[in-house]
Scaffold this motif. Structure first.
Motif, mmCIF file in Angstrom:
data_model
loop_
_atom_site.group_PDB
_atom_site.id
_atom_site.type_symbol
_atom_site.label_atom_id
_atom_site.label_comp_id
_atom_site.label_asym_id
_atom_site.label_seq_id
_atom_site.Cartn_x
_atom_site.Cartn_y
_atom_site.Cartn_z
ATOM 1 N N GLY A 1 0.788 -1.225 0.000
ATOM 2 C CA GLY A 1 0.000 0.000 0.000
ATOM 3 C C GLY A 1 0.816 1.268 0.000
ATOM 4 N N ARG A 2 2.127 1.154 -0.153
ATOM 5 C CA ARG A 2 3.003 2.328 -0.152
ATOM 6 C C ARG A 2 4.064 2.178 -1.235
ATOM 7 N NH1 ARG A 2 4.764 3.812 5.856
ATOM 8 N NH2 ARG A 2 4.833 5.866 4.915
ATOM 9 N N GLU A 3 4.429 3.297 -1.816
ATOM 10 C CA GLU A 3 5.423 3.279 -2.881
ATOM 11 C C GLU A 3 6.771 3.759 -2.347
ATOM 12 O OE1 GLU A 3 6.074 5.001 -7.438
ATOM 13 O OE2 GLU A 3 4.227 5.424 -6.333
ATOM 14 N N PRO A 4 7.855 3.050 -2.639
ATOM 15 C CA PRO A 4 9.169 3.457 -2.131
ATOM 16 C C PRO A 4 9.577 4.840 -2.640
ATOM 17 C CG PRO A 4 9.239 1.235 -3.045
ATOM 18 C CD PRO A 4 7.922 1.818 -3.437
ATOM 19 N N ALA A 5 10.376 5.517 -1.839
ATOM 20 C CA ALA A 5 10.966 6.796 -2.256
ATOM 21 C C ALA A 5 12.484 6.678 -2.309
ATOM 22 C CB ALA A 5 10.549 7.908 -1.306
ATOM 23 N N ILE A 6 13.010 5.478 -2.073
ATOM 24 C CA ILE A 6 14.449 5.225 -2.141
ATOM 25 C C ILE A 6 14.693 4.137 -3.173
ATOM 26 C CG2 ILE A 6 16.510 4.499 -0.879
ATOM 27 C CD1 ILE A 6 15.242 5.507 1.682
ATOM 28 N N PHE A 7 15.689 4.350 -4.005
ATOM 29 C CA PHE A 7 15.954 3.477 -5.145
ATOM 30 C C PHE A 7 17.452 3.162 -5.206
ATOM 31 C CE2 PHE A 7 17.005 3.647 -9.845
ATOM 32 C CZ PHE A 7 16.614 2.345 -10.125
ATOM 33 N N ARG A 8 17.768 1.924 -5.509
ATOM 34 C CA ARG A 8 19.165 1.550 -5.749
ATOM 35 C C ARG A 8 19.276 1.032 -7.172
ATOM 36 N NH1 ARG A 8 22.067 -1.828 -1.276
ATOM 37 N NH2 ARG A 8 22.479 0.290 -0.511
ATOM 38 N N THR A 9 20.136 1.636 -7.947
ATOM 39 C CA THR A 9 20.295 1.228 -9.335
ATOM 40 C C THR A 9 20.951 -0.153 -9.413
ATOM 41 O OG1 THR A 9 22.372 2.452 -9.360
ATOM 42 C CG2 THR A 9 20.457 3.570 -10.264
ATOM 43 N N PRO A 10 20.496 -1.019 -10.317
ATOM 44 C CA PRO A 10 21.141 -2.324 -10.491
ATOM 45 C C PRO A 10 22.622 -2.167 -10.818
ATOM 46 C CG PRO A 10 19.023 -2.299 -11.604
ATOM 47 C CD PRO A 10 19.293 -0.886 -11.164
ATOM 48 N N TYR A 11 23.440 -2.950 -10.164
ATOM 49 C CA TYR A 11 24.897 -2.920 -10.306
ATOM 50 C C TYR A 11 25.502 -1.593 -9.833
ATOM 51 C CZ TYR A 11 23.323 -6.461 -13.645
ATOM 52 O OH TYR A 11 22.670 -7.511 -14.247
#
Length: 436
Positions: free
Chosen positions: A332-342
């Motif tokens: 029910g919540r969308e992340p605001a932190i992202f880690r790029t692959p590799y």
């Protein structure tokens, strides 16, 4: 007759002298009738004289001014020096979160302030708050903007204007509100001192399974990405120079290793940050729900785990959108932190992530549990290199059984060195999830 008059005069004279003597000593002469009757204590005033509904109106009105009703201080202009001038020194002072917290138990108030003394958080522990239930709160204030689940408490966050937040906290031991906080996010973030903003770590971690060329290429990538990140406020390699580190896990979830890691974190009461692939989230929704329900952060690692720097703009956006939607559908919540692959990141990827409301968080210690997989090497890569603010990279996919095996020893050794193991939202003072 004369004798009777004389005796009466002597008696009156003695009575006058006794009364005067008692007055000189500051004693009250109590009439016999009053002294003999039992004392009746006045019934104390009820602690909660204000109707909870009215109290909530007052709380909201004061919070919109950046204040609580029990004090005249606000989170806009006042300083801790002003408080101490009126109230004296606090009974206890602790460093936490964005700065320093001073406790004034007699006032039932705790105040958070920066190293420069600027107040950004005022908390009330007034007893009458206990009368406010969740049902009353939601009826009067509406549904909260966010609910933060911690081990022993739930924080109901109401976002007001000008970066203000009203936080109502209900603990596992209380049915009503335990305490509230009026928090100025803008002033709190500004309290992070410049020295910490300029705190940049290089990336550590080795493996004896890498070829000479692979190691050389990795060293170059590490140097380049650290340099690249300094040009972007929303890209993080590490946290501030405080005795805190974050454990992060990529490439999950799965049905075996991820649950094993969750078991360890639960046993040692540690919160982790999990960068899940959208495609795997759809396959293992129950594991994602468990991750979230146990207080860990469910973050984005793209949908397909492809090198985003090789994709056109529309494909990059699609990877972010699909991964975010997959997580939101489950928790029910969308992340605001992202880690790029590799960890592969360029200007286009950074700009799109920013436009889509994501912070990019990479790492400052690579355990290389994907290369030299032995649990001993995983622990050594951390303990031989750990520094304040490190973000530690591990993996939670099905091949990383040694990672789950290494985790208990790693946690114990970090705690033995007095490191506080926290999630990325706490370490970096950024939002873990998007707001509606």
């Amino acid at each position: 007759m004369k004798r009777k008059i004389a005796n009466s005069l002597i008696f009156l004279l003695c009575l006058f002298i006794f009364a005067q003597s008692a007055c000189e000593k500051g004693e009250m002469v109590i009439p016999p009738d009053e002294a003999e009757s039992p004392s009746v204590e006045k019934e104390p005033s009820p602690i909660n004289e204000i109707d909870p509904s009215i109290l909530l109106d007052e709380i909201l009105a004061m919070a919109q001014k950046g204040m609580i009703k029990e004090s005249s201080y606000d989170v806009w202009q006042t300083t801790i020096a002003q408080v101490e001038k009126e109230w004296g020194k606090p009974e206890q002072v602790d460093r936490a979160g964005y700065g320093i917290y001073a406790s004034f138990p007699e006032k039932q108030i705790t105040i958070g302030y920066s190293d420069d003394g600027e107040i950004f958080d005022i908390r009330s522990y007034a007893i009458n708050l206990h009368e406010i239930t969740l049902e009353m709160m939601e009826k009067k204030l509406g549904k909260p903007s966010e609910i933060r689940e911690l081990e022993n408490e739930r924080i109901y966050v109401y976002r007001l204007e000008n970066q203000l937040e009203l936080k109502m906290v209900i603990t596992n031991q209380t049915e009503g509100v335990d305490h509230l906080s009026v928090f100025n996010g803008e002033r709190a973030k500004a309290s992070v001192i410049e020295e910490e903003r300029d705190y940049h770590l290089d990336i550590k971690g080795t493996s004896n399974q890498l070829s000479a060329k692979a190691w050389k290429d990795m060293q170059k990538w590490r140097k380049d990405i650290v340099s690249f990140s300094r040009d972007y406020d929303h890209i993080y390699i590490n946290g501030p120079n405080k005795k805190k580190v974050a454990l992060t896990f990529d490439d999950g979830p799965d049905n075996f290793v991820t649950p094993a890691i969750l078991d360890v974190l639960k046993e040692y009461n540690v919160k982790g940050s999990f960068f899940y692939l959208g495609s795997e989230v759809e396959k293992h929704p129950d594991i994602v729900k468990r991750t979230y329900s146990e207080g860990h952060f469910v973050l984005s690692h793209s949908y397909h785990h492809v090198d985003l720097t090789t994709l056109p703009e529309d494909k990059i956006r699609l990877e972010l959108e699909m991964a975010g939607n997959a997580v939101k559908k489950v928790i029910g919540r969308e992340p605001a932190i992202f880690r790029t692959p590799y960890g592969e990141t360029n200007g286009l990827v950074a700009d799109i992530a920013d436009e889509e409301g994501y912070s990019i968080v990479l790492w400052s210690i690579d355990t290389l549990d994907w290369s030299q997989k032995e649990s001993e090497n995983i622990v050594n890569n951390v303990m031989e290199n750990v520094r304040n603010g490190d973000i530690i990279l591990m993996h939670s996919d099905s091949e990383k059984t040694e990672t789950a095996k290494a985790l208990p020893k790693l946690i114990l050794e970090l705690k033995a060195r007095n490191y506080d193991l926290v999630d990325l939202e706490t370490l970096l003072s950024i939002q873990g999830y998007k707001t509606e």
